[in-house]
Design a protein around this motif. Structure first.
Motif, short mmCIF file in Angstrom:
data_model
loop_
_atom_site.label_atom_id
_atom_site.label_comp_id
_atom_site.label_asym_id
_atom_site.label_seq_id
_atom_site.Cartn_x
_atom_site.Cartn_y
_atom_site.Cartn_z
N GLU A 292 29.43 37.49 31.79
CA GLU A 292 29.48 38.70 32.62
C GLU A 292 28.51 38.63 33.78
O GLU A 292 28.84 38.95 34.93
CB GLU A 292 29.19 39.94 31.77
N SER A 293 27.29 38.19 33.49
CA SER A 293 26.28 38.05 34.54
C SER A 293 26.71 37.04 35.59
O SER A 293 26.50 37.24 36.80
CB SER A 293 24.94 37.64 33.92
N LEU A 294 27.34 35.96 35.14
CA LEU A 294 27.84 34.94 36.06
C LEU A 294 28.92 35.51 36.98
O LEU A 294 28.94 35.21 38.18
CB LEU A 294 28.40 33.76 35.25
N GLY A 295 29.81 36.34 36.43
CA GLY A 295 30.86 36.95 37.23
C GLY A 295 30.29 37.85 38.31
O GLY A 295 30.73 37.83 39.47
N LEU A 296 29.31 38.66 37.96
CA LEU A 296 28.67 39.56 38.93
C LEU A 296 27.91 38.77 39.99
O LEU A 296 27.89 39.15 41.16
CB LEU A 296 27.73 40.52 38.21
N LEU A 297 27.30 37.66 39.58
CA LEU A 297 26.58 36.81 40.52
C LEU A 297 27.55 36.19 41.53
O LEU A 297 27.21 36.05 42.72
CB LEU A 297 25.83 35.71 39.76
N THR B 63 33.76 38.88 34.96
CA THR B 63 33.03 40.03 34.44
C THR B 63 33.81 40.68 33.31
O THR B 63 33.25 41.05 32.27
CB THR B 63 32.76 41.06 35.55
N GLY B 64 35.13 40.84 33.49
CA GLY B 64 35.97 41.40 32.44
C GLY B 64 36.01 40.52 31.22
O GLY B 64 35.94 41.00 30.08
N LEU B 65 36.10 39.21 31.44
CA LEU B 65 36.10 38.24 30.34
C LEU B 65 34.80 38.34 29.55
O LEU B 65 34.80 38.32 28.32
CB LEU B 65 36.31 36.84 30.90
N GLY B 66 33.69 38.44 30.27
CA GLY B 66 32.39 38.49 29.61
C GLY B 66 32.14 39.80 28.90
O GLY B 66 31.72 39.82 27.73
N PHE B 67 32.42 40.91 29.56
CA PHE B 67 32.12 42.22 28.97
C PHE B 67 33.05 42.56 27.81
O PHE B 67 32.71 43.38 26.95
CB PHE B 67 32.22 43.30 30.05
N SER B 68 34.19 41.93 27.74
CA SER B 68 35.23 42.26 26.78
C SER B 68 34.73 42.35 25.33
O SER B 68 35.02 43.32 24.62
CB SER B 68 36.36 41.23 26.85
N LEU B 69 33.99 41.36 24.88
CA LEU B 69 33.60 41.30 23.48
C LEU B 69 32.20 41.85 23.20
O LEU B 69 31.75 41.84 22.05
CB LEU B 69 33.68 39.85 22.98
#
Length: 394
Positions: free
Chosen positions: A286-291, A309-315
């Motif tokens: 998620e942090s990588l997506g926002l970066l 971000t969606g992939l990371g925050f999902s779980l």
């Protein structure tokens, strides 16, 4: 075994469909309200963020009450009340748009609308999850939480672009009308369901405050992860407007698609590897997506960042949620999930004014570097929880 699994999935889907209806009403106005407040009514981004966040403050205040209702009267009562509040919010939303030529009256009505929406969200919240667990048992907790998240964020992903299309091709008022219709339909549909409740053996009764303390370590990590979602859901349309890009709501859709796909494809990893390990990796992604959104100012790369971000925050929610409910007795699970959910409410509640402050004082370009740092702190906190747990086992 296959038939039993199919029946379990069908029952869970039947309950979380109520979550879908509730969050669909929220999603309808999610992408349109910041622009409506900023451009049509003429208020700044701080005001826009504050008004949007009022919903999450109301949700925060209702979580404990909803958890108590679930534990004492059953989840059906809580869900029925939530649908009534969604319908009432639609009535007021219609008035908000009818009075758009009078900005302060419209804004005042919108504040009340957001409060009603927040109450509805707080009441529906984790109630369908508890409904499923009461019938199917705690061994299906990860699946129930995951499916409920798919329903909520899937509803937002569908509702947000639909709301934009309705505003562009019909009218703002149509959003209010549809919100009323969905709320009433949800109420009627919920009434048709059996108020199933398993009588659980009670052990020592503990206060909601004590439950809150028990789940707090996991809730704090959830809150930091929630800042990433909040920055996308609340400010992405304004971010697109700032750079003169088109289709800002598409980011919410991309976020939602990857959020749902991740839960469908990786729905067993929490049981296999444990909640903390899954949460650690999820917050990193998620942090990588926002970066990525922060460093490459391009609409295509922004979509890719939203996907990550969606992939990371999902779980994050189910992974930490499974760990949280292990801290309490079965008879307190409604309160535990409610207490745990408070932290996402806190996160989304402060995201609006906090990110609005950052945007107003440092520029739109500062939103996503800031969000990435916050999520990275969540990653570090989960890492510390894993370290502490391992140290305790030595």
């Amino acid at each position: 075994m296959t038939v039993a699994l199919r029946e379990v999935n069908q029952k869970i889907l039947g309950y979380v469909s109520l979550t879908f209806l509730g969050y669909f009403t929220i999603g309808l106005s999610l992408a349109t309200l910041p622009i409506f407040i900023h451009q049509t009514l003429g208020f700044n981004t701080i005001i826009a963020g504050l008004v949007i966040s009022i919903q999450y403050i109301a949700t925060f205040l209702l979580r404990g009450y909803a958890g108590k209702i679930v534990d004492t009267k059953g989840p059906k009562v809580s869900v029925l009340r939530s649908m009534l509040f969604f319908a009432m919010s639609g009535i007021l939303l219609l008035l908000v748009f009818l009075f758009k030529s009078q900005p302060f009256i419209s804004l005042g009505l919108l504040l009340i609308t957001r409060l009603l929406t927040g109450i509805g969200e707080g009441m529906v919240g984790a109630s369908p999850i508890n409904w499923a667990l009461m019938e199917l048992g705690d061994e299906h907790a990860a699946k129930a939480i995951s499916f409920n998240g798919i329903a909520s964020y899937g509803a937002l992903a569908i509702g947000a672009p639909l709301g934009v299309l309705m505003v562009n091709h019909i009218s703002y008022e149509a959003l209010g009308v549809l919100t009323i219709v969905v709320g009433i339909f949800g109420y009627v549909y919920c009434r048709s369901k059996t108020p199933y409740r398993i009588v659980r053996k009670r052990t020592e009764k503990i206060s909601f405050k004590r439950v809150l303390v028990l789940v707090a370590p996991f809730g704090i990590c959830l809150a930091l992860g929630g800042l990433g979602f909040g920055s996308i859901s609340t400010f992405m349309t304004l971010y697109y407007e700032h750079f003169d890009w088109q289709n800002g709501a598409s980011c919410l859709t991309v976020f939602g698609i990857f959020f749902i796909l991740t839960r469908l494809v990786f729905n067993k990893v929490i049981d296999q590897y444990g909640g903390l390990k899954v949460a650690l990796l999820s917050l990193f992604v998620e942090s990588l997506g926002l970066l990525l959104i922060a460093t490459v100012i391009n609409p295509i790369w922004t979509l890719l960042g939203a996907a990550l971000t969606g992939l990371g925050f999902s779980l994050v929610f189910p992974a930490l949620g499974v760990e949280a409910i292990k801290r309490v007795d079965q008879s307190q699970q409604g309160s535990a999930l409610a207490a745990y959910g408070l932290f996402i409410d806190i996160s989304l509640g402060i995201t609006g004014p906090l990110i609005g402050f950052v945007a107003n004082n440092m520029g739109m370009g500062a939103i996503y570097p800031f969000s990435s740092i916050m999520v990275a702190i969540g990653f570090a906190v989960v890492g510390n929880l894993i370290y502490t747990k391992r140290k305790a086992l030595i």
